[in-house]
Design a protein around this motif. Structure first.
Motif, PDB file in Angstrom:
ATOM      1  N   THR A   8       3.929  10.259   1.599  1.00 17.20           N
ATOM      2  CA  THR A   8       3.055  11.234   1.932  1.00 17.20           C
ATOM      3  C   THR A   8       1.717  11.124   1.755  1.00 17.20           C
ATOM      4  N   ALA A   9       0.810  10.923   2.768  1.00 16.81           N
ATOM      5  CA  ALA A   9      -0.545  10.806   2.516  1.00 16.81           C
ATOM      6  C   ALA A   9      -1.116  11.668   1.515  1.00 16.81           C
ATOM      7  N   THR A  10      -1.882  11.280   0.619  1.00 15.68           N
ATOM      8  CA  THR A  10      -2.439  12.353  -0.476  1.00 15.68           C
ATOM      9  C   THR A  10      -3.935  12.645  -0.087  1.00 15.68           C
ATOM     10  N   LYS A  11      -4.641  13.339  -0.873  1.00 16.31           N
ATOM     11  CA  LYS A  11      -5.835  13.877  -0.589  1.00 16.31           C
ATOM     12  C   LYS A  11      -6.933  12.598  -0.246  1.00 16.31           C
ATOM     13  N   GLY A  12      -7.768  12.895   0.831  1.00 17.88           N
ATOM     14  CA  GLY A  12      -8.707  12.001   1.413  1.00 17.88           C
ATOM     15  C   GLY A  12      -7.984  10.948   2.505  1.00 17.88           C
ATOM     16  N   SER A  35       1.246   2.227  -5.841  1.00 16.96           N
ATOM     17  CA  SER A  35       1.050   2.900  -4.771  1.00 16.96           C
ATOM     18  C   SER A  35       0.940   4.357  -5.187  1.00 16.96           C
ATOM     19  N   LYS A  36       0.094   5.013  -4.560  1.00 17.46           N
ATOM     20  CA  LYS A  36      -0.336   6.406  -4.998  1.00 17.46           C
ATOM     21  C   LYS A  36       0.284   7.508  -4.003  1.00 17.46           C
ATOM     22  N   LEU A  37       1.081   7.079  -2.927  1.00 12.43           N
ATOM     23  CA  LEU A  37       1.762   7.816  -2.347  1.00 12.43           C
ATOM     24  C   LEU A  37       2.993   8.441  -2.617  1.00 12.43           C
ATOM     25  N   THR A  39       0.842  -1.330  -0.204  1.00  6.26           N
ATOM     26  CA  THR A  39      -0.089  -0.200   0.022  1.00  6.26           C
ATOM     27  C   THR A  39       0.815   1.124   0.018  1.00  6.26           C
ATOM     28  N   VAL A  40       1.922   1.461   0.851  1.00  6.59           N
ATOM     29  CA  VAL A  40       2.744   2.422   0.935  1.00  6.59           C
ATOM     30  C   VAL A  40       3.745   2.529   0.192  1.00  6.59           C
ATOM     31  N   TYR A  41       4.527   1.134  -0.356  1.00  8.76           N
ATOM     32  CA  TYR A  41       5.518   1.405  -1.340  1.00  8.76           C
ATOM     33  C   TYR A  41       5.380   0.678  -2.641  1.00  8.76           C
ATOM     34  N   PHE A  47      -4.617   8.304   8.645  1.00  4.01           N
ATOM     35  CA  PHE A  47      -3.375   9.684   8.619  1.00  4.01           C
ATOM     36  C   PHE A  47      -4.077  10.473   7.531  1.00  4.01           C
ATOM     37  N   PRO A  48      -4.270  11.695   7.858  1.00  2.00           N
ATOM     38  CA  PRO A  48      -4.906  12.705   7.192  1.00  2.00           C
ATOM     39  C   PRO A  48      -3.873  13.022   6.211  1.00  2.00           C
ATOM     40  N   GLU A  49      -4.555  13.826   4.770  1.00  8.17           N
ATOM     41  CA  GLU A  49      -3.476  14.391   3.944  1.00  8.17           C
ATOM     42  C   GLU A  49      -2.140  15.008   4.607  1.00  8.17           C
TER      43      GLU A  49
END
Length: 452
Positions: free
Chosen positions: A381-385, A94-96, A88-90, A394-396
């Motif tokens: 970095t957590a993106t929008k949403g 992944s969209k992060l 999910t993260v890497y 974890f917020p944006e």
């Protein structure tokens, strides 16, 4: 006087307002309950200081043992130890995006970028597709001749040391070997570290300055353009090291272009000795065939990345393997027995032969599990949403990172003896197969490109 007082009052109100905003945000954030050191809640200075001391990889493991799978390292920066979150993260999908920490690993110019610190997900993926063939197994195996040449020089130097009974700093000689191997693979010409036994042209010093500078300044990445400009102007620190290495690589590329021009004029092949194309040659062929897709900057950028990323990680990995072999003589004996069964005395052990040595493969895996080349969380970095991991939202804008040391010492994945050097764990997992082997393989991230 009145104007001065008003200015002071305004500044004071601004500071108070920022403090109140910080407190409100801290105590209303969905991450406010995440545990961690007290000062890590208020400032990045705690994390900066711990990294600067040089043993944060061990402290990171202890923090997770104390606080659990999610730990606060600084305001809005959280270290994770969640096996299920790796993809999910890497993962490649992944969209992060990479966090601001990566900015300090590149030249501040917006036109300058390299693979490792590139925060542009789309461009990073495109670059991977264009150049992944250069790092395929068939391509890497083609460089064995270049590696063997440097191995012969290293063995000769060690033989001389053994005859004179001089003490040997193997960490230093592995660094020399790694640099020469990368130079030989990239430019068909070793840097000369093994021949001289010392830092050639200040390259080692330049690399060490880059690594130290980028690691620390990345924590306060917004300051990077200013600190880099000042350091570069005075010719000190990591900025000077980066400039020096860049000039060195550009010089080698110019030299190769001049050689190619002379050879073309004489209708002579570049490799008259029958040696395989080196990394730079393959880049320049791509550049010639598709200049709009593989630009001159790509040739420079990929060559530079090879030196910075390849030499230090190789030296660290070799040092770790030798350290654990010396520390565990029974393991060393078993490796020697396996080598004697596979390879002729005096012959180079090929990559293909090494694959037929299951115990040696397990030794390498175990050494790099206990001492991976990277020792800090690699921040995303957590993106929008926002994003939810292990039930925690974890917020944006939140920075999330996994340290490979933390992953490799996870007892749920590698067993209660995760801190012990035991190559047999890999052989046992392969015999059992199934979920255990899959879990260990998925959380084994010693030099994983997607994670970088």
């Amino acid at each position: 006087m009145l104007t001065f007082r008003l200015a002071v009052s305004a500044c004071g109100l601004l500071v108070v307002a920022r403090l109140v905003f910080f407190l409100i945000k801290s105590f209303t954030s969905p991450t406010r309950h995440i545990p961690g050191p007290l000062w890590a809640r208020f400032t990045r200075l705690w994390y900066f200081r711990r990294v600067a001391l040089g043993r944060f990889e061990h402290e990171n493991i202890q923090l997770h043992q104390q606080y659990g799978p999610i730990v606060r390292l600084a305001p809005n920066m959280y270290s994770i130890d969640i096996p299920e979150a790796v993809n999910t993260v890497y993962g490649i999908g992944s969209k992060l995006p990479k966090s601001g920490w990566y900015d300090a690993w590149k030249h501040p110019s917006p036109d300058a970028w390299t693979m490792f610190p590139d925060k542009d997900i789309k461009r990073h993926a495109q670059t991977r597709r264009v150049f992944q063939g250069l790092y395929s197994m068939s391509s890497l195996v083609s460089y064995e001749r270049y590696v063997d040449e440097c191995a012969d020089v290293l063995l000769n130097r060690l033989s001389l040391f053994s005859k004179s009974r001089e003490p040997i700093n193997m960490g230093h000689w592995f660094q020399c070997y790694a640099f020469d191997v990368i130079g030989n693979i990239t430019f068909s010409k070793p840097f000369g570290f093994l021949d001289r036994g010392e830092d050639v042209s200040g390259l080692l010093q330049a690399l060490h300055k880059i690594l130290a500078y980028s690691t620390l300044i990345g924590i306060y990445s917004s300051l990077h353009p200013y600190i880099f400009a000042v350091a570069n102007f005075f010719g000190v620190g990591g900025a000077a090291g980066r400039t020096y290495l860049a000039a060195y690589v550009k010089g080698r590329i110019s030299q190769r272009k001049a050689e190619q021009a002379r050879n073309e004029a004489k209708a002579v092949s570049t490799h008259t000795d029958g040696s395989p194309d080196d990394f730079l040659e393959k880049l320049m062929i791509k550049n010639k065939d598709a200049p709009s897709k593989v630009t001159d900057y790509h040739v420079f950028m990929m060559s530079m990345s090879n030196i910075i990323a390849g030499s230090d990680t190789t030296a660290i990995s070799l040092s770790a393997i030798l350290y654990y072999l010396i520390k565990h003589p029974h393991v060393m004996s078993k490796v020697r027995e396996e080598v004697d069964l596979i390879s002729d005395v005096g012959a180079h052990l090929s990559f293909k032969e090494s694959l037929e040595m299951p115990y040696w493969q397990a030794v390498m895996k175990e050494a790099l599990r206990l001492h991976p080349a990277t020792g800090l969380p690699l921040w995303r970095t957590a993106t929008k949403g926002g994003i939810e991991l292990n039930g925690q939202f974890f917020p944006e804008g939140t920075s999330i990172g996994l340290n490979t040391w933390t992953a490799h010492y996870n007892k749920d994945v590698f067993g209660d003896d995760a801190a012990e050097f035991r190559p047999e764990r890999w052989l046992e997992a392969e015999e059992e197969g199934g979920r255990k082997l899959a879990q260990m393989t998925a959380y084994y991230l010693p030099v994983s490109e997607p994670i970088c």
